[in-house]
Scaffold this motif. Structure first.
Motif, PDB file in Angstrom:
ATOM      1  N   GLN A  41       0.904  -1.156   0.082  1.00 46.54           N
ATOM      2  CA  GLN A  41      -0.004   0.053  -0.220  1.00 46.54           C
ATOM      3  C   GLN A  41       0.968   1.144   0.241  1.00 46.54           C
ATOM      4  O   GLN A  41       1.937   1.160   0.396  1.00 46.54           O
ATOM      5  CB  GLN A  41      -0.765  -0.152   1.280  1.00 46.54           C
ATOM      6  N   PHE A  43       0.748   4.111   1.567  1.00 45.35           N
ATOM      7  CA  PHE A  43       0.970   4.532   2.895  1.00 45.35           C
ATOM      8  C   PHE A  43       2.629   4.252   3.516  1.00 45.35           C
ATOM      9  O   PHE A  43       3.135   4.910   3.993  1.00 45.35           O
ATOM     10  CB  PHE A  43      -0.085   4.504   3.902  1.00 45.35           C
ATOM     11  N   ASN A 260      -4.387  -3.911  -1.214  1.00 42.88           N
ATOM     12  CA  ASN A 260      -4.211  -3.643   0.290  1.00 42.88           C
ATOM     13  C   ASN A 260      -3.811  -4.941   0.872  1.00 42.88           C
ATOM     14  O   ASN A 260      -4.132  -6.012   0.441  1.00 42.88           O
ATOM     15  CB  ASN A 260      -5.362  -3.110   0.812  1.00 42.88           C
ATOM     16  N   MET A 270      -3.974   0.374  12.712  1.00 42.46           N
ATOM     17  CA  MET A 270      -3.877   1.299  11.591  1.00 42.46           C
ATOM     18  C   MET A 270      -3.965   2.868  12.042  1.00 42.46           C
ATOM     19  O   MET A 270      -3.447   3.760  11.615  1.00 42.46           O
ATOM     20  CB  MET A 270      -4.686   0.914  10.403  1.00 42.46           C
ATOM     21  N   LEU A 274      -1.322   5.396  11.289  1.00 45.22           N
ATOM     22  CA  LEU A 274      -1.342   6.643  10.620  1.00 45.22           C
ATOM     23  C   LEU A 274      -1.773   7.823  11.393  1.00 45.22           C
ATOM     24  O   LEU A 274      -1.639   9.130  11.005  1.00 45.22           O
ATOM     25  CB  LEU A 274      -2.550   6.294   9.491  1.00 45.22           C
ATOM     26  N   ILE A 278      -9.505   5.502  11.265  1.00 53.44           N
ATOM     27  CA  ILE A 278      -9.875   4.886   9.993  1.00 53.44           C
ATOM     28  C   ILE A 278     -11.263   4.957   9.713  1.00 53.44           C
ATOM     29  O   ILE A 278     -12.280   3.793  10.111  1.00 53.44           O
ATOM     30  CB  ILE A 278      -9.095   3.499   9.969  1.00 53.44           C
ATOM     31  N   GLN A 282     -11.213   7.494   5.111  1.00 57.62           N
ATOM     32  CA  GLN A 282      -9.842   7.143   5.372  1.00 57.62           C
ATOM     33  C   GLN A 282      -9.331   5.608   4.720  1.00 57.62           C
ATOM     34  O   GLN A 282      -8.489   5.562   4.059  1.00 57.62           O
ATOM     35  CB  GLN A 282      -9.427   7.230   6.717  1.00 57.62           C
ATOM     36  N   ASN A 283     -10.457   4.568   5.040  1.00 54.02           N
ATOM     37  CA  ASN A 283     -10.351   3.407   4.345  1.00 54.02           C
ATOM     38  C   ASN A 283     -10.280   3.342   2.959  1.00 54.02           C
ATOM     39  O   ASN A 283      -9.381   2.879   2.085  1.00 54.02           O
ATOM     40  CB  ASN A 283     -11.252   2.530   4.830  1.00 54.02           C
ATOM     41  N   ASN A 286      -6.923   4.518   2.097  1.00 57.45           N
ATOM     42  CA  ASN A 286      -5.931   3.435   2.215  1.00 57.45           C
ATOM     43  C   ASN A 286      -5.891   2.667   1.016  1.00 57.45           C
ATOM     44  O   ASN A 286      -5.044   1.696   1.166  1.00 57.45           O
ATOM     45  CB  ASN A 286      -6.281   2.615   3.355  1.00 57.45           C
TER      46      ASN A 286
END
Ligand code: GP9
Ligand code: MN
Length: 423
Positions: A41, A43, A260, A270, A274, A278, A282-283, A286
């Motif tokens: 991912q 991030f 993911n 998470m 982060l 979440i 935000q999901n 991601n």
């Protein structure tokens, strides 16, 4: 029915984006080396764990080293077919199914896939390299439909116990042993290398770990950083080896994350990783996965275009100098001025530079602030549902049976064989 075929074709033709002349044919005759980063991912890019970069090599690439173009608003579009969906989408330009894996349930269909098109139109050979056994995800059947010439599966690699972790071969021996296989291919080639170590349950031998685990107490999330670091090191070595083998100069390098690795079951951890809640917005954010391209002769840098996996095939076709419009493709060229920047997810959610639509709620894509549904978001929702439904009809009704296009012959699967046939 041919009516259904016509309906789909009218749609994909109208939706397709005309090539950008600065990129059309820019990679004609170059090898394509396509590198799959398992469960990776976005991030992770530039993420620091206890003050330490997790993926220093990929970070350098993301900042333009090796003249890499990094797409930082690229999203995966897979469903239950996971890796197999990513493969299907990237090589066919349409979506996987709402349920199950088309690799398994639609292996009898007719396909007009990228390996076959590259072969027939530009004389490319093709190969897939992967440290798992060939029947996983029914690959040994469906690859024949895609026109993939060679499949180097686990039986081509050193599968000793020392070399295995998680789902199969470790990425370092995988890349190392793949170099002579790449050298054996007739050029120009389209080669797909699929990594495996950064896969659930994200286990790594302690003596191979070069970064500490995460500290959330969630085993999955904590291990993910170590296997991602291992993949990063394997990739760096592979770049060096490609150069030493004389394969780098003359090749397009394409790197992508398939889907993911950390699901919503790990939201608590998470949130810690982060530093934010979440929620469903935000999901959706991601679901970004890296997409990177090195095109010989082109400069690297960060490209902020919103895009998804369906956009890859039209982009590659245009880079090689093949018009994408004659094929049934649902994405649009990333370099085109007419690129469609609304990214449809498999479940009907969508993201574009303005709106993020999930579960009938809409958010400002930049700020995450919830907005009122409006005419524009309603019409995008209708558009996305129609887009997915037309893509599904291609698979459900096996519509490519009816699709004739100049200079492209139906693929004959009996012409392909991968190792010893067991069935
Ligand atoms: C298995 C590998 C992983 O061969 O491709 O598949 P996934 O579990 O990610 O679908
Ligand atoms: Mn996968």
């Amino acid at each position: 029915k041919t009516d259904d075929h016509t309906e789909v074709l009218n749609y994909t033709r109208a939706h397709s984006a005309k090539p950008n002349p600065a990129y059309f044919g820019a990679a004609q005759g170059k090898n394509i080396i396509k590198i799959h980063l398992e469960s990776f991912q976005s991030f992770l890019i530039d993420y620091q764990l206890n003050g330490e970069e997790v993926t220093p090599f990929l970070n350098k690439l993301a900042h333009g080293q090796e003249d890499i173009i990094y797409f930082d608003n690229f999203f995966h579009q897979t469903g239950q077919g996971k890796t197999a969906d990513a493969e299907l989408i990237l090589d066919n330009g349409f979506f996987g199914l709402p349920e199950g894996s088309a690799f398994v349930t639609k292996a009898d269909n007719t396909y007009q896939a990228l390996p076959a098109i590259l072969n027939q139109k530009q004389n490319y050979t093709s190969a897939v390299m992967h440290g798992d056994y060939k029947s996983f995800w029914n690959r040994d059947q469906i690859y024949k439909k895609f026109g993939i010439d060679q499949f180097f599966d686990a039986s081509s690699y050193t599968m000793t116990e020392d070399n295995l972790v998680n789902l199969g071969l470790k990425d370092k021996p995988f890349f190392q042993e793949s170099i002579p296989m790449l050298q054996s291919l007739k050029q120009p080639f389209y080669a797909h290398l699929m990594t495996l170590t950064n896969h659930y349950p994200f286990i790594l031998d302690p003596d191979e770990a070069t970064i500490a685990k995460g500290t959330t107490g969630d085993k999955t999330v904590d291990g993910y950083f170590q296997t991602a670091r291992y993949l990063d090191e394997a990739l760096e070595q592979f770049f060096t080896d490609l150069k030493n083998a004389g394969l780098y100069e003359n090749s397009v390098i394409m790197i992508y994350g398939d889907h993911n690795g950390i699901s919503e079951n790990h939201n608590r951890a998470m949130k810690e990783v982060l530093g934010k809640d979440i929620d469903e917005y935000q999901n959706a954010m991601n679901q970004r996965v890296p997409f990177m391209l090195h095109i010989p002769g082109k400069n690297g840098g960060v490209n902020h275009t919103f895009a998804g996996e369906t956009d890859v095939m039209p982009t590659l076709l245009h880079l090689i100098g093949i018009d994408s419009k004659e094929f049934v493709l649902f994405g649009t060229d990333l370099f085109s001025e007419d690129h469609d920047s609304t990214v449809a997810f498999r479940d009907g959610s969508y993201v574009n530079p303005e709106y993020t639509f999930v579960n009938n709620s809409v958010y400002d894509t930049n700020s995450g602030e919830q907005l009122e549904l409006n005419e524009e978001t309603d019409s995008l929702k209708t558009k996305v549902n129609n887009h997915l439904a037309l893509s599904d009809s291609v698979l459900y009704k096996d519509l490519l049976r009816f699709h004739k296009t100049p200079d492209f012959m139906p693929v004959d699967p009996s012409q392909y064989q991968y190792g010893m046939e067991t069935e």
